[in-house]
Design an enzyme around this catalytic site. Structure first.
Site, PDB file in Angstrom:
ATOM      1  N   ARG A 113      16.691  -7.900  13.706  1.00 36.20           N
ATOM      2  CA  ARG A 113      15.580  -6.943  13.786  1.00 36.20           C
ATOM      3  C   ARG A 113      16.161  -5.542  13.669  1.00 36.20           C
ATOM      4  O   ARG A 113      17.372  -5.395  13.589  1.00 36.20           O
ATOM      5  CB  ARG A 113      14.836  -7.123  15.110  1.00 36.20           C
ATOM      6  CG  ARG A 113      15.713  -6.957  16.332  1.00 36.20           C
ATOM      7  CD  ARG A 113      14.913  -7.056  17.622  1.00 36.20           C
ATOM      8  NE  ARG A 113      15.826  -6.954  18.758  1.00 36.20           N
ATOM      9  CZ  ARG A 113      15.424  -6.906  20.020  1.00 36.20           C
ATOM     10  NH1 ARG A 113      14.142  -6.964  20.317  1.00 36.20           N
ATOM     11  NH2 ARG A 113      16.292  -6.801  20.993  1.00 36.20           N
ATOM     12  N   ASN A 151       9.460  -0.816  17.880  1.00 38.47           N
ATOM     13  CA  ASN A 151      10.179  -1.219  19.093  1.00 38.47           C
ATOM     14  C   ASN A 151      11.563  -0.607  19.095  1.00 38.47           C
ATOM     15  O   ASN A 151      12.327  -0.772  18.147  1.00 38.47           O
ATOM     16  CB  ASN A 151      10.313  -2.742  19.166  1.00 38.47           C
ATOM     17  CG  ASN A 151      10.792  -3.180  20.538  1.00 38.47           C
ATOM     18  OD1 ASN A 151      10.043  -3.080  21.506  1.00 38.47           O
ATOM     19  ND2 ASN A 151      12.029  -3.621  20.621  1.00 38.47           N
ATOM     20  N   GLU A 152      11.842   0.095  20.166  1.00 33.22           N
ATOM     21  CA  GLU A 152      13.172   0.656  20.379  1.00 33.22           C
ATOM     22  C   GLU A 152      13.807   1.175  19.086  1.00 33.22           C
ATOM     23  O   GLU A 152      14.838   0.659  18.630  1.00 33.22           O
ATOM     24  CB  GLU A 152      14.084  -0.363  21.068  1.00 33.22           C
ATOM     25  CG  GLU A 152      13.650  -0.642  22.489  1.00 33.22           C
ATOM     26  CD  GLU A 152      14.665  -1.414  23.321  1.00 33.22           C
ATOM     27  OE1 GLU A 152      15.535  -2.086  22.754  1.00 33.22           O
ATOM     28  OE2 GLU A 152      14.566  -1.339  24.562  1.00 33.22           O
ATOM     29  N   CYS A 157      20.877   4.351   8.708  1.00 34.58           N
ATOM     30  CA  CYS A 157      21.113   3.699   7.416  1.00 34.58           C
ATOM     31  C   CYS A 157      21.897   4.660   6.532  1.00 34.58           C
ATOM     32  O   CYS A 157      21.651   5.866   6.544  1.00 34.58           O
ATOM     33  CB  CYS A 157      19.760   3.359   6.795  1.00 34.58           C
ATOM     34  SG  CYS A 157      19.879   2.737   5.106  1.00 34.58           S
ATOM     35  N   CYS A 162      19.055   7.428   1.793  1.00 33.67           N
ATOM     36  CA  CYS A 162      19.290   8.197   3.020  1.00 33.67           C
ATOM     37  C   CYS A 162      20.269   9.347   2.777  1.00 33.67           C
ATOM     38  O   CYS A 162      20.105  10.428   3.329  1.00 33.67           O
ATOM     39  CB  CYS A 162      19.779   7.284   4.144  1.00 33.67           C
ATOM     40  SG  CYS A 162      18.456   6.220   4.765  1.00 33.67           S
ATOM     41  N   GLU A 309       9.209  -1.472  29.642  1.00 36.91           N
ATOM     42  CA  GLU A 309       9.843  -2.778  29.842  1.00 36.91           C
ATOM     43  C   GLU A 309      10.708  -2.730  31.093  1.00 36.91           C
ATOM     44  O   GLU A 309      11.275  -1.675  31.422  1.00 36.91           O
ATOM     45  CB  GLU A 309      10.775  -3.139  28.681  1.00 36.91           C
ATOM     46  CG  GLU A 309      10.127  -3.494  27.389  1.00 36.91           C
ATOM     47  CD  GLU A 309      11.162  -3.871  26.320  1.00 36.91           C
ATOM     48  OE1 GLU A 309      12.286  -4.271  26.667  1.00 36.91           O
ATOM     49  OE2 GLU A 309      10.833  -3.744  25.135  1.00 36.91           O
ATOM     50  N   GLU A 357      16.472 -14.814  22.842  1.00 36.25           N
ATOM     51  CA  GLU A 357      16.190 -14.324  24.188  1.00 36.25           C
ATOM     52  C   GLU A 357      15.541 -15.363  25.098  1.00 36.25           C
ATOM     53  O   GLU A 357      14.854 -15.017  26.050  1.00 36.25           O
ATOM     54  CB  GLU A 357      15.343 -13.051  24.091  1.00 36.25           C
ATOM     55  CG  GLU A 357      16.146 -11.954  23.415  1.00 36.25           C
ATOM     56  CD  GLU A 357      15.436 -10.628  23.293  1.00 36.25           C
ATOM     57  OE1 GLU A 357      16.066  -9.590  23.513  1.00 36.25           O
ATOM     58  OE2 GLU A 357      14.237 -10.644  22.958  1.00 36.25           O
ATOM     59  N   LYS A 358      15.796 -16.628  24.797  1.00 39.62           N
ATOM     60  CA  LYS A 358      15.103 -17.678  25.565  1.00 39.62           C
ATOM     61  C   LYS A 358      15.541 -17.734  27.024  1.00 39.62           C
ATOM     62  O   LYS A 358      14.806 -18.209  27.872  1.00 39.62           O
ATOM     63  CB  LYS A 358      15.250 -19.047  24.907  1.00 39.62           C
ATOM     64  CG  LYS A 358      16.674 -19.542  24.738  1.00 39.62           C
ATOM     65  CD  LYS A 358      16.657 -20.886  24.028  1.00 39.62           C
ATOM     66  CE  LYS A 358      18.045 -21.342  23.613  1.00 39.62           C
ATOM     67  NZ  LYS A 358      18.713 -20.445  22.656  1.00 39.62           N
ATOM     68  N   HIS A 360      16.285 -15.001  28.743  1.00 38.63           N
ATOM     69  CA  HIS A 360      15.951 -13.722  29.379  1.00 38.63           C
ATOM     70  C   HIS A 360      14.828 -13.971  30.374  1.00 38.63           C
ATOM     71  O   HIS A 360      13.938 -14.788  30.136  1.00 38.63           O
ATOM     72  CB  HIS A 360      15.494 -12.732  28.303  1.00 38.63           C
ATOM     73  CG  HIS A 360      15.385 -11.318  28.774  1.00 38.63           C
ATOM     74  ND1 HIS A 360      14.400 -10.889  29.635  1.00 38.63           N
ATOM     75  CD2 HIS A 360      16.143 -10.227  28.492  1.00 38.63           C
ATOM     76  CE1 HIS A 360      14.561  -9.593  29.869  1.00 38.63           C
ATOM     77  NE2 HIS A 360      15.609  -9.166  29.184  1.00 38.63           N
TER      78      HIS A 360
HETATM   79  C1  GLA Z   1      14.814  -4.543  24.661  1.00 32.51           C
HETATM   80  C2  GLA Z   1      13.802  -4.931  23.608  1.00 32.51           C
HETATM   81  C3  GLA Z   1      13.099  -6.220  23.908  1.00 32.51           C
HETATM   82  C4  GLA Z   1      14.068  -7.234  24.453  1.00 32.51           C
HETATM   83  C5  GLA Z   1      14.709  -6.670  25.693  1.00 32.51           C
HETATM   84  C6  GLA Z   1      15.633  -7.628  26.403  1.00 32.51           C
HETATM   85  O1  GLA Z   1      14.360  -3.683  25.598  1.00 32.51           O
HETATM   86  O2  GLA Z   1      12.829  -3.936  23.374  1.00 32.51           O
HETATM   87  O3  GLA Z   1      12.512  -6.675  22.704  1.00 32.51           O
HETATM   88  O4  GLA Z   1      15.028  -7.503  23.506  1.00 32.51           O
HETATM   89  O5  GLA Z   1      15.476  -5.551  25.330  1.00 32.51           O
HETATM   90  O6  GLA Z   1      16.170  -7.063  27.569  1.00 32.51           O
HETATM   91 ZN    ZN Z   2      18.515   4.046   3.869  1.00 34.26          ZN
END
Ligand code: GLA
Ligand code: ZN
Length: 667
Positions: A113, A151-152, A157, A162, A309, A357-358, A360
């Site tokens: 990801r 997400n995060e 790149c 770029c 989170e 992440e199973k 987690h």
């Molecule tokens: C990050 C991500 C989540 C997950 C958690 C696990 O914060 O945003 O998708 O991967 O870490 O701690």
């Molecule tokens: Zn790029």
């Protein structure tokens, strides 16, 4: 800016019903369990692009329609994610430009990801298209309460798109003037003269990686690329759902993006909080976490933040994934709220059956029912939070600020010299935060270009780099009566890491502090020096400035090495205020004693009359939170009477708080 968006504390987290599409009966069970756990919100669709658009231009919203409907019927606020954090395979294969090129020039393959180019016009268009489709479909859905964008955001790149964007960005940054850039980057060093913009490319080990000006510029470019990527993402959301607030989840003190800059683009600032409990000193971990909460709260002054989170129990990504003890989850939640969070959210609602992440932590684990220790604790937290709705929108009125500046953080990493190891800018900031934290004095954690005028004390540990205007800002603040404390290596370089000429600290700061910096010594770890302050002796650890007073009162001197007898702590009156310089790095004890001195001098008061006894004490609104992060029972001394909001009893005197326990008081 709105002060708050919800009248209750959001309690929810990442929810992936799409992973259970083959056993949909679990969805109703999820809703039943959510209610049982006091969950009032769920974040859906974070990594769902593969199911939302299985083929190019073919959208599949049926599952999400069903879920949104279940949320509506059950009063669960939907936080709908945009899925740009991971992309479907078809897209990566058909349009390779959407994938990242790493710093070695290797074009990543499909997978993982957060593996997308920030510049790619194709990716930006695809993101706009899916986001528009989501916004159009759910604009009028009553369950939709908030957007969780991507997400995060992280990484970078190095592809040709770029590189070109970087050069265009540089042209703007340096007024299209190569001469200006050559001057600011001091390119006469090592024959780095740049005669054409095309000669510049991103910093990398196989090319240029000892060029702090280039590295700082690249970081700024990466921040701006994320901002423009984000603005691209939200353009359809702004247009179609103007009343729905949006956030993107940030990652603590992650240095790849200047969050203090990005924050102004967000409706709500939010971050993902994973303290590493019980692997070191919990009190320190709690203070570190508190510091980061305060940094996020301070990014949008006047508005609470979200804890987007946290883990319901354990994480899976550390070398050692220690289970936090019972009670720690509730404490983590209450700490966030006490520092200004209007949400307590989890990664994740239900454990995935497989995938990275199973293992987690999740509210519902693989056993799939509510009769678990973790579920019971989350339900207890949910119940507590529902009684704290009154705090939403309230903030802390801090009279003290610590400067932790994202750009200075990078600058202190990139230069070579003095202490090349253990720069630890963040650690130094936490060290100077701690004395206030312990005394229950609320602190804002701000950028160097924030407004200082509302604070009685501003502390700037290791403020090596000065952005334009900072020198005047500090001078004006002190002139008008402020107390400004700074430590070693203050005001050495400008934002291109070019040293100030004419002596340190830069310009007028020499007069503000009444000192001149002459040299800097660095001591081996096993051979600390000594200095005194107000008659007490402290270790000199690692780094110390040799300074000369040009008018400042000397409050402490070195007592070891050839500079013995020269000033180590100074205090200068300037205008109506004072500027204190602590020229060396030392233990927490010195920071505590110096802070006690300036707290006493300025008359800054703690937020409550409860003294520190190893328990974090925080006031937010009408509530006082006493949190015991230690593994021992502790006593708080209540000098006045308070109502315990859980038992309803009136409390005063010595009250025992068991390990990982808490008290929430009113009064
Ligand atoms: C990050 C991500 C989540 C997950 C958690 C696990 O914060 O945003 O998708 O991967 O870490 O701690
Ligand atoms: Zn790029």
């Amino acid at each position: 800016m709105r002060k708050k968006y919800f009248d209750f504390i959001i309690h929810g987290g990442d929810y992936n019903p799409d992973q259970w599409i083959r056993t949909k009966e679990i969805w109703d069970e999820d809703i039943r369990l959510m209610k049982l756990a006091g969950i009032n919100s769920a974040t859906v669709g974070i990594f769902s692009w593969g199911i939302l658009e299985p083929e190019e231009g073919v959208f599949c919203f049926d599952w999400l329609d069903e879920i949104m409907e279940k949320f509506r019927k059950n009063g669960i606020a939907a936080i709908l994610a945009t899925p740009s954090g991971a992309r479907p395979a078809w897209m990566a294969l058909k349009y390779p430009e959407v994938l990242r090129v790493n710093e070695n020039g290797i074009h990543n393959e499909y997978g993982d990801r957060h593996n997308h180019c920030l510049t790619s016009p194709v990716y930006r268009e695809k993101v706009r298209t899916i986001n528009r489709a989501l916004a159009e479909r759910y604009a009028n859905h009553p369950a939709l309460k908030m957007w969780h964008v991507s997400n995060e955001y992280s990484g970078e790149c190095h592809c040709e798109l770029c590189q070109t964007a970087f050069r265009e960005w540089l042209k703007k940054e340096y007024n299209n003037d190569l001469n200006l850039l050559n001057d600011k980057w001091w390119t006469g060093f090592w024959s780095h003269q740049i005669t054409d913009w095309s000669q510049i490319s991103s910093p990398k080990d196989r090319g240029e990686n000892h060029f702090s000006a280039l590295k700082l510029a690249w970081r700024r470019f990466v921040t701006d690329s994320h901002i423009s990527f984000f603005e691209n993402e939200i353009s359809p959301l702004r247009q179609i759902t103007p009343d729905i607030p949006f956030t993107t989840n940030l990652m603590g003190l992650y240095g790849g993006i200047d969050y203090q800059k990005l924050a102004s683009h967000l409706d709500i600032v939010s971050w993902d909080n994973y303290p590493d409990w019980c692997t070191g000193d919990n009190l320190y971990t709690a203070a570190q976490t508190a510091f980061v909460h305060d940094a996020f709260r301070s990014m949008k002054q006047g508005q609470p933040f979200f804890m987007m989170e946290s883990t319901p129990s354990v994480v899976n990504q550390r070398p050692v994934n220690k289970l936090p003890p019972p009670g720690m989850q509730t404490l983590t939640a209450l700490q966030a709220v006490s520092h200004g969070a209007d949400s307590v959210q989890y990664f994740q609602w239900r454990s995935s059956r497989a995938g990275h992440e199973k293992y987690h932590g999740a509210v519902v684990d693989h056993r799939g029912h509510e009769n678990t220790r973790v579920f019971r604790e989350i339900a207890r937290t949910g119940n507590l939070l529902s009684g704290l709705s009154q705090v939403t929108g309230t903030l802390c009125n801090s009279k003290v600020a610590i400067i932790y500046d994202w750009e200075n953080a990078r600058a202190t990493e990139y230069f070579s010299g003095f202490n090349n190891k253990r720069r630890d800018y963040a650690g130094e900031c936490v060290r100077w935060y701690m004395p206030f934290y312990k005394r229950g004095i609320s602190v804002d954690v701000i950028a160097m270009d924030a407004d200082y005028s509302k604070y009685d004390i501003v502390i700037a540990p290791f403020l090596y780099m000065l952005k334009p205007g900072t020198e005047e800002r500090i001078s004006t603040y002190v002139k008008n009566g402020g107390m400004f404390l700074s430590t070693y290596l203050l005001g050495m370089a400008d934002r291109d890491d070019r040293c100030f000429t004419g002596g340190f600290p830069a310009g007028e700061l020499k007069t503000v502090f009444g000192i001149e910096h002459e040299e800097t010594d660095v001591l081996p770890e096993d051979a600390p020096g000594k200095a005194n302050f107000n008659g007490v002796t402290y270790p000199v650890e690692h780094v110390c400035d040799i300074i000369r007073s040009t008018g400042a009162a000397v409050r402490g001197t070195y007592i070891t090495d050839f500079y013995s007898g020269t000033p180590a702590v100074t205090e200068n009156s300037y205008g109506k205020g004072s500027a204190v310089y602590v020229a060396f790095r030392s233990s927490d004890v010195l920071a505590d004693d110096v802070c006690a001195y300036i707290i006493n001098k300025t008359g800054v008061m703690p937020d409550t009359d409860i003294e520190y006894s190893g328990i974090e004490v925080r006031r937010r609104g009408d509530f006082i939170f006493c949190l015991n992060f230690t593994q021992e029972n502790k006593t708080v001394k209540l000098k006045s009477s308070y109502t315990d909001i859980i038992s309803g009893k009136t409390l005063s005197g010595d009250i025992n708080i068991e390990k990982c326990g808490f008290l929430i008081l009113k009064g």
